[in-house]
Enzyme design. Structure first.
Site, PDB file in Angstrom:
ATOM      1  N   CYS A 113       0.811  -1.229   0.000  1.00 36.17           N
ATOM      2  CA  CYS A 113       0.000   0.000   0.000  1.00 36.17           C
ATOM      3  C   CYS A 113       0.842   1.277   0.000  1.00 36.17           C
ATOM      4  CB  CYS A 113      -0.937   0.009   1.188  1.00 36.17           C
ATOM      5  SG  CYS A 113      -2.050  -1.401   1.187  1.00 36.17           S
ATOM      6  N   HIS A 251      -3.281   7.111   2.886  1.00 34.65           N
ATOM      7  CA  HIS A 251      -3.671   5.793   2.370  1.00 34.65           C
ATOM      8  C   HIS A 251      -5.041   5.447   2.958  1.00 34.65           C
ATOM      9  CE1 HIS A 251      -3.897   1.729   1.262  1.00 34.65           C
ATOM     10  NE2 HIS A 251      -3.600   1.236   2.452  1.00 34.65           N
ATOM     11  N   ASN A 281      -9.998  -0.346   0.587  1.00 38.21           N
ATOM     12  CA  ASN A 281      -8.544  -0.193   0.483  1.00 38.21           C
ATOM     13  C   ASN A 281      -8.093  -0.737  -0.877  1.00 38.21           C
ATOM     14  OD1 ASN A 281      -5.787  -0.452   0.641  1.00 38.21           O
ATOM     15  ND2 ASN A 281      -5.759  -1.348   2.683  1.00 38.21           N
TER      16      ASN A 281
HETATM   17  N1  ACO Z   1     -17.698  -8.960  10.353  1.00 32.45           N
HETATM   18  C1  ACO Z   1     -18.094  -9.236  11.609  1.00 32.45           C
HETATM   19  N2  ACO Z   1     -17.221  -9.528  12.601  1.00 32.45           N
HETATM   20  C2  ACO Z   1     -15.923  -9.545  12.283  1.00 32.45           C
HETATM   21  C3  ACO Z   1     -15.438  -9.296  10.985  1.00 32.45           C
HETATM   22  C4  ACO Z   1     -16.394  -8.983  10.001  1.00 32.45           C
HETATM   23  N3  ACO Z   1     -16.048  -8.697   8.727  1.00 32.45           N
HETATM   24  N4  ACO Z   1     -14.103  -9.383  10.980  1.00 32.45           N
HETATM   25  C5  ACO Z   1     -13.741  -9.685  12.239  1.00 32.45           C
HETATM   26  N5  ACO Z   1     -14.826  -9.801  13.018  1.00 32.45           N
HETATM   27  C6  ACO Z   1     -14.891 -10.119  14.431  1.00 32.45           C
HETATM   28  C7  ACO Z   1     -13.676 -10.845  14.925  1.00 32.45           C
HETATM   29  O1  ACO Z   1     -13.764 -12.219  14.671  1.00 32.45           O
HETATM   30  C8  ACO Z   1     -13.719 -10.518  16.399  1.00 32.45           C
HETATM   31  O2  ACO Z   1     -14.634 -11.386  17.017  1.00 32.45           O
HETATM   32  P1  ACO Z   1     -14.322 -12.027  18.457  1.00 32.45           P
HETATM   33  O3  ACO Z   1     -14.193 -10.849  19.394  1.00 32.45           O
HETATM   34  O4  ACO Z   1     -15.513 -12.877  18.721  1.00 32.45           O
HETATM   35  O5  ACO Z   1     -13.029 -12.773  18.283  1.00 32.45           O
HETATM   36  C9  ACO Z   1     -14.314  -9.123  16.457  1.00 32.45           C
HETATM   37  O6  ACO Z   1     -14.943  -8.913  15.186  1.00 32.45           O
HETATM   38  C10 ACO Z   1     -13.295  -8.029  16.696  1.00 32.45           C
HETATM   39  O7  ACO Z   1     -12.207  -8.229  15.844  1.00 32.45           O
HETATM   40  P2  ACO Z   1     -10.972  -7.273  15.880  1.00 32.45           P
HETATM   41  O8  ACO Z   1      -9.965  -7.774  14.879  1.00 32.45           O
HETATM   42  O9  ACO Z   1     -10.517  -7.031  17.267  1.00 32.45           O
HETATM   43  O10 ACO Z   1     -11.642  -5.920  15.335  1.00 32.45           O
HETATM   44  P3  ACO Z   1     -10.953  -4.518  15.142  1.00 32.45           P
HETATM   45  O11 ACO Z   1     -11.741  -3.508  15.847  1.00 32.45           O
HETATM   46  O12 ACO Z   1      -9.480  -4.567  15.376  1.00 32.45           O
HETATM   47  O13 ACO Z   1     -11.168  -4.258  13.588  1.00 32.45           O
HETATM   48  C11 ACO Z   1      -9.971  -4.398  11.499  1.00 32.45           C
HETATM   49  C12 ACO Z   1     -10.622  -5.162  12.647  1.00 32.45           C
HETATM   50  C13 ACO Z   1     -11.034  -3.560  10.817  1.00 32.45           C
HETATM   51  C14 ACO Z   1      -9.390  -5.393  10.521  1.00 32.45           C
HETATM   52  C15 ACO Z   1      -8.865  -3.471  12.073  1.00 32.45           C
HETATM   53  O14 ACO Z   1      -8.021  -4.179  12.922  1.00 32.45           O
HETATM   54  C16 ACO Z   1      -8.053  -2.836  10.986  1.00 32.45           C
HETATM   55  O15 ACO Z   1      -8.524  -2.019  10.199  1.00 32.45           O
HETATM   56  N6  ACO Z   1      -6.732  -3.173  10.903  1.00 32.45           N
HETATM   57  C17 ACO Z   1      -5.879  -2.621   9.880  1.00 32.45           C
HETATM   58  C18 ACO Z   1      -6.141  -3.288   8.564  1.00 32.45           C
HETATM   59  C19 ACO Z   1      -5.444  -2.645   7.396  1.00 32.45           C
HETATM   60  O16 ACO Z   1      -5.365  -1.453   7.339  1.00 32.45           O
HETATM   61  N7  ACO Z   1      -4.980  -3.463   6.454  1.00 32.45           N
HETATM   62  C20 ACO Z   1      -4.438  -2.995   5.249  1.00 32.45           C
HETATM   63  C21 ACO Z   1      -2.980  -2.769   5.315  1.00 32.45           C
HETATM   64  S1  ACO Z   1      -2.331  -1.999   3.909  1.00 32.45           S
HETATM   65  C22 ACO Z   1      -1.607  -3.129   2.834  1.00 32.45           C
HETATM   66  O17 ACO Z   1      -0.430  -3.081   2.585  1.00 32.45           O
HETATM   67  C23 ACO Z   1      -2.454  -4.172   2.177  1.00 32.45           C
END
Ligand code: ACO
Length: 324
Positions: A113, A251, A281
């Site tokens: 990214c 980003h 993204n």
């Molecule tokens: N729908 C419903 N529930 C979900 C989903 C979904 N799509 N995905 C995860 N959950 C659940 C999980 O299983 C978890 O359940 P549990 O508590 O029973 O275990 C709960 O939701 C909370 O999960 P978390 O991972 O703690 O949620 P968080 O608030 O951290 O949000 C997210 C997750 C959105 C992925 C966040 O961590 C994030 O944005 N991280 C950065 C991701 C990113 O930017 N990636 C791109 C990088 S750039 C590149 O180079 C590609």
């Protein structure tokens, strides 16, 4: 002093829209969860499009916008981690598609990214050294091809898209003022796609599936930390402060990450450009796609200071400060 000035911008996204509501029928998720946790409402998904195909469309638009003919381009750099093939490079396909003159160097760079800002950094150095006069820089990814559509942790986050800029060597104060690019390979495991050649087989001899893997929480924390640092580095290097910034184009990964950066910098909301609610993204496509939209929406005025910041798999992170 010679600087690389952004003379034209372009972008392209596939026609097919995939909404959060449709995702509810694919994995165990909800529109409410996705919107609250990420800010994303829909994304574009390529059907028959290829990476070089959508890159070419964005590039054509940027060339037209810059009033530059393909024959004037003397360097092509494409940032992507989802190329058409391992080789030739996507940049070579774009060269052929656009009829850019034979012999001009064309290559891809891989920084996930952060890729577009890495490419901008390289292009800027070519221009300032006098080696290039007109450079085509493209950021493009089709993450729909490396997403595990059974994994709700990742499939809701990404979309496909491309953005392009044409840089021209110009005298004066306007143009790219600084670029800073960084990486830390110790963090590779928080975000990767194991579709490699040299590591094709696991220790047990089975072939790993190619899908993107991510530790969401770790990536989130790394993103806030590295992008915050990268913004401060750009400001300090240029003797500028956050108040001098007319627009921050970050980003487009997650609205909450962007909000954390905004708060760290103390910037008002109207100085941040976001479009992730419509595209998710798009990896290397994200910043040039947002830039092109911001230009077309009249958000940039001559002499404005524009700050770009990115992070991505690697771990990589980068910034660029531009006087528009
Ligand atoms: N729908 C419903 N529930 C979900 C989903 C979904 N799509 N995905 C995860 N959950 C659940 C999980 O299983 C978890 O359940 P549990 O508590 O029973 O275990 C709960 O939701 C909370 O999960 P978390 O991972 O703690 O949620 P968080 O608030 O951290 O949000 C997210 C997750 C959105 C992925 C966040 O961590 C994030 O944005 N991280 C950065 C991701 C990113 O930017 N990636 C791109 C990088 S750039 C590149 O180079 C590609």
């Amino acid at each position: 002093m010679i600087r690389a000035r952004i003379e034209g911008t372009g972008s392209y996204v596939p026609q097919r829209v995939l909404t959060n509501q449709e995702l509810e029928g694919i994995v165990d998720t909800s529109d409410d969860w996705i919107t609250t946790r990420t800010g994303i409402r829909e994304r574009r998904i390529a059907d028959k499009d290829t990476t070089s195909g959508i890159a070419t469309k964005a590039a054509k638009m940027a060339l037209k916008d810059a009033s530059v003919s393909p024959n004037e381009i003397d360097l092509i750099i494409v940032a992507t981690v989802t190329p058409d093939m391992f080789f030739p490079s996507t940049a070579c396909f774009v060269q052929s598609n656009l009829g850019i003159k034979k012999g001009v160097p064309a290559f891809d760079i891989s920084a996930a990214c952060s890729g577009f800002l890495y490419a901008l950094d390289i292009a800027d150095r070519y221009v300032r050294s006098g080696a290039s006069k007109k450079v085509l820089v493209i950021g493009v990814d089709l993450f729909s091809r490396i997403i595990d559509w059974k994994d709700r942790n990742t499939c809701v986050l990404f979309g496909d898209g491309a953005g392009a800029v044409v840089l021209s060597a110009k005298k004066g104060k306007r143009g790219i003022l600084s670029t800073h690019i960084h990486s830390d390979g110790d963090y590779w495991k928080i975000l990767y796609a194991p579709s490699g050649i040299s590591q094709k087989q696991s220790a047990k001899g089975s072939i790993e599936h190619p899908y993107l893997k991510m530790q969401g929480n770790e990536t989130f924390k790394a993103a806030v930390r590295t992008m915050g640092k990268a913004c401060m580095e750009a400001l300090r290097y240029n003797g500028a402060s956050a108040e001098d910034i007319a627009l921050l184009i970050p980003h487009q990964a997650n609205q909450r990450i962007i909000k954390a950066i905004q708060e760290r910098l103390g910037l008002p909301e109207d100085k941040i450009y976001t479009n992730l609610e419509r595209y998710g993204n798009t990896s290397a496509g994200s910043i040039p796609l947002a830039l092109d939209e911001a230009v077309r929406n009249g958000r940039l005025r001559r002499n404005d200071l524009i700050l770009f910041v990115a992070f991505g798999g690697g771990l990589t992170w980068a910034s660029a400060l531009v006087r528009w």
